[in-house]
Design a protein around this motif. Structure first.
Motif, PDB file in Angstrom:
ATOM      1  N   GLY A 129       9.789  -9.047   4.152  1.00  0.00           N
ATOM      2  CA  GLY A 129       8.943  -8.128   4.911  1.00  0.00           C
ATOM      3  C   GLY A 129       9.198  -8.203   6.402  1.00  0.00           C
ATOM      4  O   GLY A 129       9.197  -7.180   7.095  1.00  0.00           O
ATOM      5  N   ALA A 130       9.416  -9.421   6.918  1.00  0.00           N
ATOM      6  CA  ALA A 130       9.711  -9.570   8.342  1.00  0.00           C
ATOM      7  C   ALA A 130      11.008  -8.860   8.687  1.00  0.00           C
ATOM      8  O   ALA A 130      11.130  -8.212   9.731  1.00  0.00           O
ATOM      9  CB  ALA A 130       9.802 -11.050   8.702  1.00  0.00           C
ATOM     10  N   GLY A 131      11.993  -8.952   7.803  1.00  0.00           N
ATOM     11  CA  GLY A 131      13.286  -8.350   8.076  1.00  0.00           C
ATOM     12  C   GLY A 131      13.354  -6.870   7.782  1.00  0.00           C
ATOM     13  O   GLY A 131      14.076  -6.135   8.463  1.00  0.00           O
ATOM     14  N   ILE A 132      12.575  -6.383   6.803  1.00  0.00           N
ATOM     15  CA  ILE A 132      12.679  -4.978   6.402  1.00  0.00           C
ATOM     16  C   ILE A 132      12.210  -4.046   7.520  1.00  0.00           C
ATOM     17  O   ILE A 132      12.545  -2.859   7.540  1.00  0.00           O
ATOM     18  CB  ILE A 132      11.882  -4.724   5.101  1.00  0.00           C
ATOM     19  N   PHE A 133      11.436  -4.575   8.448  1.00  0.00           N
ATOM     20  CA  PHE A 133      11.088  -3.824   9.655  1.00  0.00           C
ATOM     21  C   PHE A 133      12.324  -3.200  10.284  1.00  0.00           C
ATOM     22  O   PHE A 133      12.312  -2.058  10.751  1.00  0.00           O
ATOM     23  CB  PHE A 133      10.404  -4.781  10.645  1.00  0.00           C
ATOM     24  N   PHE A 134      13.416  -3.961  10.291  1.00  0.00           N
ATOM     25  CA  PHE A 134      14.622  -3.531  10.995  1.00  0.00           C
ATOM     26  C   PHE A 134      15.395  -2.458  10.223  1.00  0.00           C
ATOM     27  O   PHE A 134      16.239  -1.780  10.802  1.00  0.00           O
ATOM     28  CB  PHE A 134      15.523  -4.741  11.262  1.00  0.00           C
ATOM     29  N   ILE A 135      15.106  -2.285   8.925  1.00  0.00           N
ATOM     30  CA  ILE A 135      15.784  -1.240   8.165  1.00  0.00           C
ATOM     31  C   ILE A 135      15.321   0.138   8.639  1.00  0.00           C
ATOM     32  O   ILE A 135      16.125   1.009   9.002  1.00  0.00           O
ATOM     33  CB  ILE A 135      15.527  -1.406   6.655  1.00  0.00           C
ATOM     34  N   GLY A 136      14.003   0.364   8.629  1.00  0.00           N
ATOM     35  CA  GLY A 136      13.486   1.627   9.120  1.00  0.00           C
ATOM     36  C   GLY A 136      13.838   1.856  10.578  1.00  0.00           C
ATOM     37  O   GLY A 136      14.156   2.982  10.999  1.00  0.00           O
ATOM     38  N   TYR A 137      13.790   0.810  11.353  1.00  0.00           N
ATOM     39  CA  TYR A 137      14.148   0.886  12.770  1.00  0.00           C
ATOM     40  C   TYR A 137      15.609   1.327  12.907  1.00  0.00           C
ATOM     41  O   TYR A 137      15.931   2.243  13.685  1.00  0.00           O
ATOM     42  CB  TYR A 137      13.939  -0.513  13.374  1.00  0.00           C
ATOM     43  N   ALA A 138      16.489   0.696  12.145  1.00  0.00           N
ATOM     44  CA  ALA A 138      17.918   0.946  12.305  1.00  0.00           C
ATOM     45  C   ALA A 138      18.313   2.356  11.876  1.00  0.00           C
ATOM     46  O   ALA A 138      19.144   2.999  12.521  1.00  0.00           O
ATOM     47  CB  ALA A 138      18.712  -0.082  11.496  1.00  0.00           C
ATOM     48  N   MET A 175      -1.723  -3.027  10.481  1.00  0.00           N
ATOM     49  CA  MET A 175      -1.313  -4.229   9.747  1.00  0.00           C
ATOM     50  C   MET A 175      -2.516  -5.078   9.325  1.00  0.00           C
ATOM     51  O   MET A 175      -2.422  -5.894   8.410  1.00  0.00           O
ATOM     52  CB  MET A 175      -0.362  -5.066  10.600  1.00  0.00           C
ATOM     53  N   MET A 176      -3.641  -4.881   9.974  1.00  0.00           N
ATOM     54  CA  MET A 176      -4.839  -5.645   9.609  1.00  0.00           C
ATOM     55  C   MET A 176      -5.341  -5.269   8.216  1.00  0.00           C
ATOM     56  O   MET A 176      -6.152  -5.995   7.626  1.00  0.00           O
ATOM     57  CB  MET A 176      -5.947  -5.420  10.641  1.00  0.00           C
ATOM     58  N   PHE A 177      -4.861  -4.143   7.666  1.00  0.00           N
ATOM     59  CA  PHE A 177      -5.318  -3.679   6.349  1.00  0.00           C
ATOM     60  C   PHE A 177      -4.380  -4.073   5.210  1.00  0.00           C
ATOM     61  O   PHE A 177      -4.542  -3.596   4.086  1.00  0.00           O
ATOM     62  CB  PHE A 177      -5.497  -2.167   6.372  1.00  0.00           C
ATOM     63  N   VAL A 178      -3.385  -4.908   5.475  1.00  0.00           N
ATOM     64  CA  VAL A 178      -2.473  -5.373   4.425  1.00  0.00           C
ATOM     65  C   VAL A 178      -3.270  -6.035   3.301  1.00  0.00           C
ATOM     66  O   VAL A 178      -4.179  -6.846   3.548  1.00  0.00           O
ATOM     67  CB  VAL A 178      -1.439  -6.357   5.019  1.00  0.00           C
ATOM     68  N   SER A 192       1.990  -3.540   0.270  1.00  0.00           N
ATOM     69  CA  SER A 192       1.443  -2.913   1.475  1.00  0.00           C
ATOM     70  C   SER A 192       2.036  -3.552   2.724  1.00  0.00           C
ATOM     71  O   SER A 192       2.243  -2.880   3.741  1.00  0.00           O
ATOM     72  CB  SER A 192      -0.080  -3.016   1.501  1.00  0.00           C
ATOM     73  N   PHE A 193       2.354  -4.847   2.650  1.00  0.00           N
ATOM     74  CA  PHE A 193       3.033  -5.541   3.745  1.00  0.00           C
ATOM     75  C   PHE A 193       4.401  -4.913   3.995  1.00  0.00           C
ATOM     76  O   PHE A 193       4.758  -4.591   5.136  1.00  0.00           O
ATOM     77  CB  PHE A 193       3.159  -7.023   3.374  1.00  0.00           C
ATOM     78  N   TYR A 194       5.163  -4.701   2.926  1.00  0.00           N
ATOM     79  CA  TYR A 194       6.491  -4.091   3.060  1.00  0.00           C
ATOM     80  C   TYR A 194       6.396  -2.678   3.654  1.00  0.00           C
ATOM     81  O   TYR A 194       7.155  -2.311   4.553  1.00  0.00           O
ATOM     82  CB  TYR A 194       7.196  -4.009   1.704  1.00  0.00           C
ATOM     83  N   VAL A 195       5.472  -1.872   3.117  1.00  0.00           N
ATOM     84  CA  VAL A 195       5.371  -0.473   3.551  1.00  0.00           C
ATOM     85  C   VAL A 195       5.030  -0.384   5.033  1.00  0.00           C
ATOM     86  O   VAL A 195       5.653   0.382   5.790  1.00  0.00           O
ATOM     87  CB  VAL A 195       4.313   0.275   2.709  1.00  0.00           C
ATOM     88  N   LEU A 196       4.047  -1.156   5.468  1.00  0.00           N
ATOM     89  CA  LEU A 196       3.647  -1.092   6.874  1.00  0.00           C
ATOM     90  C   LEU A 196       4.737  -1.631   7.795  1.00  0.00           C
ATOM     91  O   LEU A 196       4.935  -1.126   8.907  1.00  0.00           O
ATOM     92  CB  LEU A 196       2.340  -1.849   7.091  1.00  0.00           C
ATOM     93  N   ARG A 197       5.475  -2.638   7.348  1.00  0.00           N
ATOM     94  CA  ARG A 197       6.582  -3.144   8.171  1.00  0.00           C
ATOM     95  C   ARG A 197       7.680  -2.095   8.312  1.00  0.00           C
ATOM     96  O   ARG A 197       8.260  -1.929   9.387  1.00  0.00           O
ATOM     97  CB  ARG A 197       7.149  -4.434   7.566  1.00  0.00           C
ATOM     98  N   VAL A 198       7.973  -1.369   7.229  1.00  0.00           N
ATOM     99  CA  VAL A 198       8.975  -0.293   7.319  1.00  0.00           C
ATOM    100  C   VAL A 198       8.504   0.800   8.276  1.00  0.00           C
ATOM    101  O   VAL A 198       9.253   1.259   9.156  1.00  0.00           O
ATOM    102  CB  VAL A 198       9.263   0.306   5.931  1.00  0.00           C
ATOM    103  N   LEU A 199       7.245   1.229   8.125  1.00  0.00           N
ATOM    104  CA  LEU A 199       6.701   2.280   8.985  1.00  0.00           C
ATOM    105  C   LEU A 199       6.660   1.839  10.445  1.00  0.00           C
ATOM    106  O   LEU A 199       6.905   2.648  11.359  1.00  0.00           O
ATOM    107  CB  LEU A 199       5.310   2.681   8.515  1.00  0.00           C
ATOM    108  N   LEU A 200       6.374   0.571  10.678  1.00  0.00           N
ATOM    109  CA  LEU A 200       6.368   0.047  12.039  1.00  0.00           C
ATOM    110  C   LEU A 200       7.765   0.149  12.650  1.00  0.00           C
ATOM    111  O   LEU A 200       7.924   0.528  13.817  1.00  0.00           O
ATOM    112  CB  LEU A 200       5.887  -1.410  12.039  1.00  0.00           C
TER     113      LEU A 200
END
Length: 447
Positions: free
Chosen positions: A64-73, A106-109, A114-122
């Protein structure tokens, strides 16, 4: 905010205008990048709480910490082309408001998904922020000033690593305060660190200028001097009107810088996402003390970005400098693995941050020296895209290493391998730069 001194290579007007621009622009650029880093990395402090409250284990957290960078990239290049079309001011403000809202969400994880989805959207919301800042640097500053300007911008994430960990740890204690127990501490942290980002985004919309010619605090002569020095590339011609931005993505220099940056991000992003866990395994029980000791990486990072760009601008062999700093990462990481003394390990966390973080302005200075205008918008976003993929791979590999060994500090093996591979690519970059500049030099000599 600058140590730039007048020199025979440029007039007094440009020197004074550069000082003004750094003093006016860089605080705004640092503010938004500081908030982005706080919102991006506060999840590291929530790692233990997410495991305890929601069952998100080390492997799921690393993913989840890393998947943030997929949507970003995926959206980096389109986002920065939009910044080029609509202007950095509007686009950076839009980015800040949307990602601040998602960071608060993210407070609603509720669990891993839901952690993965919000990290991707972020990541999707924040896409394009950093290359938009780098694109602004190409619009305002001459090539010789860019390493220093980018170094100042990188003080934001380094300070965020220093202050963010203790601040986040303090906010996470709010759940235990009487009358505030309806939310967990990690929920308070996401809420109180996400809302200010929205506020900063609104402020930027009204205060951040696009180009020197738009501001009243520069005289027309000063604005003209800044734009003249900024848009002329190393080969002596303006390229700001080029429509062939795809060509920037095919250059060997662009590709090699992107690959070296990718390997740096595998090492460095993995390190700072897992530093709190590494410190906690040193039998540190207090969350606040974990946050304070974890800031050693940020302290090293801050010292690096304040000192190394100033050394860079005095060194003619750019690739030799990159190689020396990458070798420093290898040596410090190997030393961390070799010692069991915890005080020495904390020090080595800072030293690794000094080299792995302090090298970042030099990557961008080398890239920006060879990209201008829309090619800069596309090329810099492409480099950041590849680096962001490293930001995904790094935390994921750190998480796997912890899962296999049971120890967070096993991730230092990832740091060593990635840095050695990056070091092997530096001579290839030197040859590509030489090959690209040789025809131009020959044409100049013939002329």
């Amino acid at each position: 905010m600058t140590d730039t001194a007048a020199d025979p290579g440029r007039g007094e007007t440009h020197w004074l205008a550069t000082r003004k621009a750094m003093a006016r622009l860089l605080p705004l650029m640092c503010a938004i990048y500081f908030m982005s880093f706080i919102d991006r990395t506060n999840v590291a402090l929530a790692k233990g709480a997410l495991a305890a409250d929601l069952g998100i284990d080390a492997a799921a957290y690393g993913f989840g910490a890393g998947i943030f960078f997929i949507g970003y990239a995926l959206l980096e290049v389109p986002s920065n082309l939009a910044a080029h079309r609509f202007g950095p001011r509007k686009w950076i403000a839009r980015i800040a408001v949307t990602w601040g809202a998602l960071s608060t969400a993210m407070m609603f994880v509720q669990g891993p998904w839901s952690f993965y989805v919000l990290r991707v959207l972020l990541g999707v919301a924040e896409a394009g922020l950093f290359p938009a800042l780098m694109y602004m640097v190409t619009l305002w500053f001459a090539p010789k000033d860019r390493a220093v300007a980018v170094g100042w911008i990188y003080t934001a994430p380094s300070v965020a690593l220093i202050l963010g960990n203790p601040l986040g740890a303090a906010l996470m204690q709010l759940g235990a305060v009487s009358g505030m127990g309806s939310l967990h501490g990690w929920q308070w942290m996401f809420l109180l660190e996400g809302v200010p980002t929205i506020v900063v985004g609104v402020i930027l919309y009204f205060t951040l200028p696009n180009r020197p010619s738009e501001v009243k605090w520069l005289s027309p002569k000063e604005a003209q001097a800044l734009e003249a020095h900024a848009v002329i590339d190393t080969h002596g011609h303006a390229d700001v009107h080029s429509a062939h931005w795809i060509a920037a993505l095919k250059r060997p220099t662009t590709v090699l810088i992107a690959l070296i940056y990718f390997l740096n991000q595998v090492a460095f992003v993995g390190l700072y996402f897992f530093t709190p866990s590494i410190v906690a395994q040193m039998h540190v029980k207090s969350p606040l003390l974990v946050g304070v000791l974890s800031s050693s990486v940020g302290i090293g990072f801050l010292i690096g970005v304040l000192t190394l760009p100033r050394i860079h601008r005095r060194i003619s062999n750019e690739c030799g400098f990159l190689g020396a700093l990458t070798a420093g990462v290898v040596v410090s990481a190997c030393a961390f693995i070799a010692t069991k003394n915890q005080a020495v390990q904390i020090t080595l966390l800072g030293i690794t941050g000094f080299f792995a973080g302090g090298i970042l302005p030099s990557y961008w200075a080398v890239a920006m020296k060879r990209l201008q205008g829309v090619q800069a918008a596309a090329g810099l976003a492409f480099i950041n895209t590849i680096g962001l993929l490293g930001g995904f791979v790094g935390p994921y590999l750190f998480g796997l290493a912890e899962t296999v060994t049971g120890r967070s500090d096993a991730g230092f093996n990832v740091v060593v391998v990635a840095s050695v591979l990056g070091l092997l690519l530096v001579p290839m970059l030197a040859r590509a730069i030489h090959a690209a500049e040789r025809p131009v030099a020959a044409a100049g000599a013939a002329g």
